[in-house]
Design an enzyme around this catalytic site. Structure first.
Site, PDB file in Angstrom:
ATOM      1  N   SER A 265       0.783  -1.097  -0.132  1.00 64.05           N
ATOM      2  CA  SER A 265      -0.020  -0.141   0.111  1.00 64.05           C
ATOM      3  C   SER A 265       0.747   1.227  -0.053  1.00 64.05           C
ATOM      4  CB  SER A 265      -1.072   0.077   1.190  1.00 64.05           C
ATOM      5  OG  SER A 265      -0.234   0.187   2.308  1.00 64.05           O
ATOM      6  N   LYS A 266       0.079   2.377   0.137  1.00 63.71           N
ATOM      7  CA  LYS A 266       0.973   3.719  -0.113  1.00 63.71           C
ATOM      8  C   LYS A 266       2.134   3.741   1.003  1.00 63.71           C
ATOM      9  CE  LYS A 266      -2.714   3.228  -0.654  1.00 63.71           C
ATOM     10  NZ  LYS A 266      -3.887   2.485  -0.047  1.00 63.71           N
ATOM     11  N   ARG A 267       1.725   3.327   1.894  1.00 64.91           N
ATOM     12  CA  ARG A 267       3.050   3.745   3.063  1.00 64.91           C
ATOM     13  C   ARG A 267       4.166   2.595   2.835  1.00 64.91           C
ATOM     14  NH1 ARG A 267       2.469  -0.694   6.698  1.00 64.91           N
ATOM     15  NH2 ARG A 267       0.340  -1.832   6.234  1.00 64.91           N
ATOM     16  N   GLY A 269       5.836   2.912   0.259  1.00 66.80           N
ATOM     17  CA  GLY A 269       6.475   3.974  -0.644  1.00 66.80           C
ATOM     18  C   GLY A 269       6.029   3.563  -2.074  1.00 66.80           C
TER      19      GLY A 269
END
Length: 500
Positions: A265-267, A269
RNA sequence: GGCGAUAUCGUCUAACGGUUAGGACGGAGCCCUCUCAAGGCUCAAAUCCGGGUUCGAUUCCCGGUAUCGCUACCA
């Protein structure tokens, strides 16, 4: 045309019909992420390997989350990846009648029923976990009672015009089977399958219905998709049967996880394909890396150009275990491609990069094409990403560069250097021929005359003419830059060397 | 909670009952060398645990554990 010809034509048509038809079916609720990209790639590799057809279908039925403007980004991502679709893109939002008709047909045949319950909002994954012992089962969705509703009551609900969803009437007993090319033959107890919704009360189909109706309509033979769909596949197998269509072969591909083993997911990177394009990865390197995430040839070879991937791709090589996205390995692949690609294939990418950086000169495509190719060739073993050509190697393409602070500190320490570099500039300026050996001799002769090691001069000169400590061997660099540039850059550097 | 899947070096993986468990990334070191890469060589590093089956289990079966997935009128 004789009988033989006719028979031959029929045989050919049958052969054509037996070619696999696969699809990639993203939903425009986000960008094209690496998991989706790999699914698309596997479908494409399979289609190309088999001489089949690769279809693109946009599953935009979720009006709440759907963002039409994201479609272009997804298509761009696929184009960058180099997976060309043969048909489509089809949009489910434009095919609504098909799904509604199918739902009605299923109701008519008794395979589905109208449900008048209030829609239950998804409580989230944590809802079940939160319950203390005793109350823990409270969050389970209760079975819908509408299936067994008395005809009179049903008529009454209809008369009131209550909103109705269509649910599938899952058989209460028995098992459902399907074939998975990756996970093998599968079977589940029908009792485990709920009466899932086919058509929302808004008249919009759910994923289950839309996907199956389209896959039947588009004559999809192999469904290659993420393993997150494995548990729901029995529902679709049931739908195929209820719709009177043969089920395709499924091939569920294990998921790609982040370094912490959770879903990407986005976290974690960069997870969108677009971000890798922007960072300066070569599409073919990215394909090579992605293909080997969850698939292997069985051999030790890893540098596989796309034509080789296509030649070797089989569903049986797909792994059953989730894979972790390994960025360092992706970078390694990229550096491999930067080094090994035929130069002619690499040049357009470097050109585009220099254009983006505002460093490009048209002569490099014309009169100085030879020079450009040679320079890129000299530079490429030291590059890892495309922008390295415009940043790290800037001094090769522009006179406007500065001196790297670390490089100055490391190689401009010696107090004799200003004098030495001045003399070197003069010596080089006096050279009649400008080539590797002439530069080499001139520099070493000066070093010897002055009683210093050649390395001292070489390293200091490198910083003076390209601004960095890290660069190709000095004399090759000098040849590429040319006499005028080297001499003037040396002289330009003198005051900076004197006052570090 | 229920159902399901999966389990080999830190990571990606090979092995499809018999190997000193192989390769690659990353890490360490050496060589090369004018810097840094590239390249070459070397080293460290794994079969989740416990039971079976078998002459022999990484491999087959069972249990446990862990992880992931599904369990939505999301896909």
């Amino acid at each position: 045309m004789d009988l033989f010809q006719i028979a031959k034509g029929a045989a050919l048509r049958m052969a054509a019909d037996s070619k696999p038809r696969v699809r990639f079916a993203p939903s425009p609720t986000g960008y094209l992420h690496v998991g989706g990209a790999r699914t698309a790639l596997f479908n494409w590799l399979f289609a190309r390997h088999e001489g089949g057809t690769f279809i693109l279908r946009v599953e935009d039925t979720d009006v709440e989350r759907n963002k039409p403007e994201l479609v272009d980004g997804i298509l761009d991502g696929l184009r960058w990846l180099g997976v060309q679709w043969d048909e489509g893109p089809y949009f489910q939002s434009q095919r609504m009648d098909l799904y509604r008709a199918a739902a009605e047909r299923l109701v008519a045949s008794g395979s589905a029923f109208a449900c008048y319950c209030k829609a239950i909002q998804y409580a989230g994954a944590d809802a079940v976990v939160e319950g203390e012992e005793g109350a823990e089962k409270a969050a389970r969705t209760p079975p819908c009672p509408c299936r067994d509703m008395a005809p009179a009551e049903r008529q009454e609900k209809e008369r009131q015009g209550l909103p109705r969803a269509i649910r599938f009437a899952t058989p209460r007993t028995g098992v459902t089977r399907f074939e998975d090319a990756v996970f093998g033959p599968r079977e589940v107890q029908n009792a485990e399958i709920e009466d899932f919704v086919l058509l929302r009360s808004s008249g919009v189909p759910t994923y289950q219905l839309g996907a199956v109706v389209d896959d039947i309509d588009m004559r999809i033979t192999h469904i290659i998709r993420g393993a997150d769909h494995l548990s729901n596949t029995p529902k679709q197998a049931l739908l195929y049967a209820a719709l009177g269509a043969p089920a395709p072969i499924f091939a569920h591909v294990p998921l790609i996880l982040g370094a912490d083993r959770t879903r990407l997911s986005k976290r974690h990177g960069a997870t969108s394909v677009g971000s890798y394009s922007e960072e300066g990865f070569l599409p073919e390197a990215f394909r090579n890396f992605l293909a080997l995430l969850g698939w292997s040839t069985g051999s030790d070879e890893e540098f596989l150009r796309t034509s080789e991937l296509i030649a070797r791709f089989t569903l049986s090589g797909i792994s059953r275990t989730n894979a972790i996205f390994d960025r360092p390995k992706l970078e390694w692949f990229n550096s491999q491609y930067l080094q090994k690609l035929p130069l002619e294939e690499l040049l357009p990418y470097v050109k585009a990069e220099l254009q983006r950086a505002g460093l490009w000169r048209d002569a490099w495509d014309a009169a100085e094409r030879e020079w450009f190719a040679h320079t890129v060739d000299l530079l490429r073993p030291r590059t890892r990403l495309l922008p390295d050509f415009a940043t790290w190697a800037r001094a090769f393409f522009s006179d406007d560069f500065d001196y790297d602070a670390e490089a100055r500190a490391k190689f401009w320490k010696d107090h004799k250097l200003p004098d030495l570099l001045g003399k070197l500039a003069a010596a080089l300026d006096a050279l009649a021929d400008w080539n590797h050996d002439a530069c080499d001799h001139a520099l070493r002769a000066l070093a010897e005359a002055e009683g210093v090691k050649a390395g001292l001069l070489i390293n200091a000169t490198r910083v003076a003419i390209v601004g960095r400590a890290v660069a190709p061997p000095l004399f090759e660099t000098m040849v590429v830059l040319g006499k005028d540039r080297v001499v003037s850059r040396l002289r330009r550097a003198l005051p900076h060397v004197a006052a570090p």
